[in-house]
Design a protein around this motif. Structure first.
Motif, PDB file in Angstrom:
ATOM      1  N   ASP A   1     -16.085 -32.731 -23.380  1.00  0.00           N
ATOM      2  CA  ASP A   1     -17.020 -32.212 -22.376  1.00  0.00           C
ATOM      3  C   ASP A   1     -17.853 -33.305 -21.723  1.00  0.00           C
ATOM      4  OD1 ASP A   1     -16.245 -29.576 -22.828  1.00  0.00           O
ATOM      5  OD2 ASP A   1     -17.656 -29.332 -24.483  1.00  0.00           O
TER       6      ASP A   1
ATOM      7  N   ALA B   1     -22.345 -24.288 -29.770  1.00  0.00           N
ATOM      8  CA  ALA B   1     -23.195 -23.980 -28.616  1.00  0.00           C
ATOM      9  C   ALA B   1     -24.224 -22.893 -28.914  1.00  0.00           C
ATOM     10  CB  ALA B   1     -22.336 -23.564 -27.436  1.00  0.00           C
TER      11      ALA B   1
ATOM     12  N   PRO C   1     -22.720 -30.717 -24.172  1.00  0.00           N
ATOM     13  CA  PRO C   1     -23.756 -30.148 -25.037  1.00  0.00           C
ATOM     14  C   PRO C   1     -23.616 -30.733 -26.441  1.00  0.00           C
ATOM     15  CG  PRO C   1     -21.994 -28.561 -24.701  1.00  0.00           C
ATOM     16  CD  PRO C   1     -21.649 -29.756 -23.868  1.00  0.00           C
TER      17      PRO C   1
ATOM     18  N   THR D   1     -16.788 -32.496 -28.655  1.00  0.00           N
ATOM     19  CA  THR D   1     -17.936 -32.846 -27.813  1.00  0.00           C
ATOM     20  C   THR D   1     -17.543 -33.859 -26.743  1.00  0.00           C
ATOM     21  OG1 THR D   1     -19.362 -32.461 -29.740  1.00  0.00           O
ATOM     22  CG2 THR D   1     -20.341 -33.617 -27.887  1.00  0.00           C
TER      23      THR D   1
ATOM     24  N   THR E   1     -23.538 -19.650 -29.358  1.00  0.00           N
ATOM     25  CA  THR E   1     -23.152 -18.332 -28.851  1.00  0.00           C
ATOM     26  C   THR E   1     -22.349 -17.542 -29.881  1.00  0.00           C
ATOM     27  OG1 THR E   1     -21.158 -19.253 -27.829  1.00  0.00           O
ATOM     28  CG2 THR E   1     -23.148 -19.128 -26.460  1.00  0.00           C
TER      29      THR E   1
ATOM     30  N   ASN F   1     -30.545 -31.393 -25.836  1.00  0.00           N
ATOM     31  CA  ASN F   1     -29.233 -31.161 -26.438  1.00  0.00           C
ATOM     32  C   ASN F   1     -28.072 -31.286 -25.461  1.00  0.00           C
ATOM     33  OD1 ASN F   1     -29.838 -28.786 -25.050  1.00  0.00           O
ATOM     34  ND2 ASN F   1     -28.597 -27.525 -26.425  1.00  0.00           N
ATOM     35  N   ARG F   2     -28.268 -31.943 -24.318  1.00  0.00           N
ATOM     36  CA  ARG F   2     -27.155 -32.133 -23.386  1.00  0.00           C
ATOM     37  C   ARG F   2     -27.199 -33.543 -22.819  1.00  0.00           C
ATOM     38  NH1 ARG F   2     -23.419 -29.151 -20.480  1.00  0.00           N
ATOM     39  NH2 ARG F   2     -24.134 -27.233 -21.452  1.00  0.00           N
TER      40      ARG F   2
ATOM     41  N   ARG G   1     -16.367 -24.489 -30.836  1.00  0.00           N
ATOM     42  CA  ARG G   1     -17.199 -24.809 -29.674  1.00  0.00           C
ATOM     43  C   ARG G   1     -18.307 -23.767 -29.492  1.00  0.00           C
ATOM     44  NH1 ARG G   1     -15.307 -28.040 -25.426  1.00  0.00           N
ATOM     45  NH2 ARG G   1     -13.236 -28.948 -25.710  1.00  0.00           N
ATOM     46  N   GLN G   2     -17.939 -22.494 -29.613  1.00  0.00           N
ATOM     47  CA  GLN G   2     -18.917 -21.416 -29.417  1.00  0.00           C
ATOM     48  C   GLN G   2     -20.015 -21.480 -30.466  1.00  0.00           C
ATOM     49  OE1 GLN G   2     -16.643 -17.736 -29.363  1.00  0.00           O
ATOM     50  NE2 GLN G   2     -15.148 -18.636 -27.965  1.00  0.00           N
TER      51      GLN G   2
ATOM     52  N   GLN H   1     -33.434 -28.166 -28.822  1.00  0.00           N
ATOM     53  CA  GLN H   1     -33.123 -27.374 -27.628  1.00  0.00           C
ATOM     54  C   GLN H   1     -33.506 -28.117 -26.358  1.00  0.00           C
ATOM     55  OE1 GLN H   1     -31.482 -24.674 -27.318  1.00  0.00           O
ATOM     56  NE2 GLN H   1     -31.545 -23.571 -29.255  1.00  0.00           N
TER      57      GLN H   1
END
Length: 392
Positions: A328, A19, A334, A325, A21, A359-360, A15-16, A356
């Motif tokens: 969520d 995303a 996301p 995905t 991160t 993306n949600r 997941r990170q 960007q």
């Protein structure tokens, strides 16, 4: 669902990375051709050794599969308690199995005139991962491997579906596993099919794939669950031994078949994970097939710049990305970004690549997503997972 890949060694790490991160583990390795290195998707740490009583199954491929399987121990234990070990099947996809150990053993044979004492021929057979998992968990249902190159572990979903509908079992462990090995890397490099650096799906500058490795495994049962398998479409266009039909006839038919089984229209799909290998022919035909069905409305991305092309494991790993995905979706999911150089190919039809800026998804209590897997020989498979839909 349990999984390991270049995105992470757990679903949370995955997941990170999706995303942004956490960095995916895309690294350079020797191509085994003089003076050439290639970029690959590699798991970040070596998987743990198999238990002592399973050492006769010891290959890196099986260790990765075991790493993913241990993540869902509780679910497997509950399933065994409910149905019994004799009513649980195993269906996996792979293309490498234990071939790397086989080539290493053969190298020793050439050097020393004898195979290593611990060499077991069965470890490199294509069916080895299913044999291993059935023995490791003490299961008594059908156990086999599908090996149709890059569609292998997408096709396990329909195979599991058929076993359940036929009443041959009450639960199926379905998934895929493929490990990096010298034979695969050198083979694709010799074919001049690997990218120079990170692959760039859909780019005018795309020049080939990154090989990857990983494993993903699911427990499939008949009873309702938060994430459901809604439809699978399988086709074979048999256009060419290693080139897809240029108009994407088989790819489009597979997506349509998955939609039909799910009882959905193209407008019901909230996100589409492309096969997206970054080879000229695949991206061309797939974008045409997607545009024909979905226009430029559905968000689309390829996650292979983040995982590498995991070959026989790709269908399961990319379905696992859908699975994460979808969890969520009620909060606004996301979406995996489409990683590329931003240089569109003017010869390809317009599709809605995830960036960007888009993306949600909005919060959705009812959400469906589709994943594509296409292989040599025109073997095509599309998988639809969903949350909030009435389950078939």
């Amino acid at each position: 669902m349990g999984m390991v890949s270049a995105l992470g060694m757990t679903p949370d790490e995955t997941r990170q990375s999706l995303a942004g991160t956490r960095a995916a583990n895309m690294v350079e390795v020797d191509s085994f051709l003089p003076g050439q290195t290639v970029t690959v998707g590699k798991i970040a740490r070596e998987p743990a050794a198999l238990p002592a009583h399973l050492q006769h199954h010891d290959t890196r491929n099986n260790r990765m599969l075991w790493e993913a399987t241990r993540q869902i121990d509780d679910c497997i234990a509950q399933t065994i308690a409910r149905f019994g070990k004799q009513r649980i099947a195993v269906i996996l996809g792979t293309s490498t199995s234990g071939i790397d150990e086989g080539t290493q053993s053969y190298r020793e044979y050439l050097q020393k005139g004898a195979l290593p004492e611990d060499f077991t021929y069965s470890g490199q057979e294509i069916g080895a991962p299913a044999d291993f998992l059935r023995e490791a968990l003490g299961l008594g249902g059908p156990a086999y491997v599908i090996s149709t190159a890059c569609s292998s572990s997408a096709k396990v979903f329909s195979a599991g579906q058929r076993l359940l509908k036929a009443g041959l079992c009450d639960a199926v462990l379905v998934g895929g596993v493929d490990s990096l090995c010298g034979l695969t890397i050198a083979g694709f490099a010799a074919l001049q099919s690997v990218a120079e650096g990170r692959c760039r799906p859909m780019s005018a500058n795309r020049d080939g794939i990154n090989i990857g490795e990983g494993a993903a495994i699911f427990v499939m049962r008949r009873d309702p669950a938060p994430i459901a398998l809604m439809g699978v479409g399988e086709t074979s266009d048999a256009h060419h031994p290693n080139a897809p039909h240029p108009e994407g006839i088989g790819a489009r038919a597979a997506m349509r078949a998955a939609l039909n089984q799910a009882g959905m229209a193209p407008a019901d799909i909230a996100y589409l994970n492309m096969h997206g290998t970054a080879t000229p022919l695949n991206d061309s035909m797939e974008s045409r097939a997607i545009h024909d069905l979905f226009g430029d409305h559905v968000p689309v991305s390829s996650t292979k710049p983040l995982t590498g092309h995991t070959l026989g494991a790709a269908g399961a790993i990319e379905s696992a990305i859908l699975y994460l995905t979808l969890f969520d979706a009620p909060q606004g999911a996301p979406l995996p970004l489409h990683i590329w150089d931003g240089a569109p190919d003017p010869d390809l039809p317009a599709i809605k690549l995830v960036s960007q800026g888009n993306n949600r998804l909005p919060p959705m209590t009812k959400c469906a997503m589709l994943s594509n897997s296409f292989a040599f020989g025109g073997s095509n498979a599309s998988v639809i997972l969903a949350t909030g839909w009435d389950q078939p």
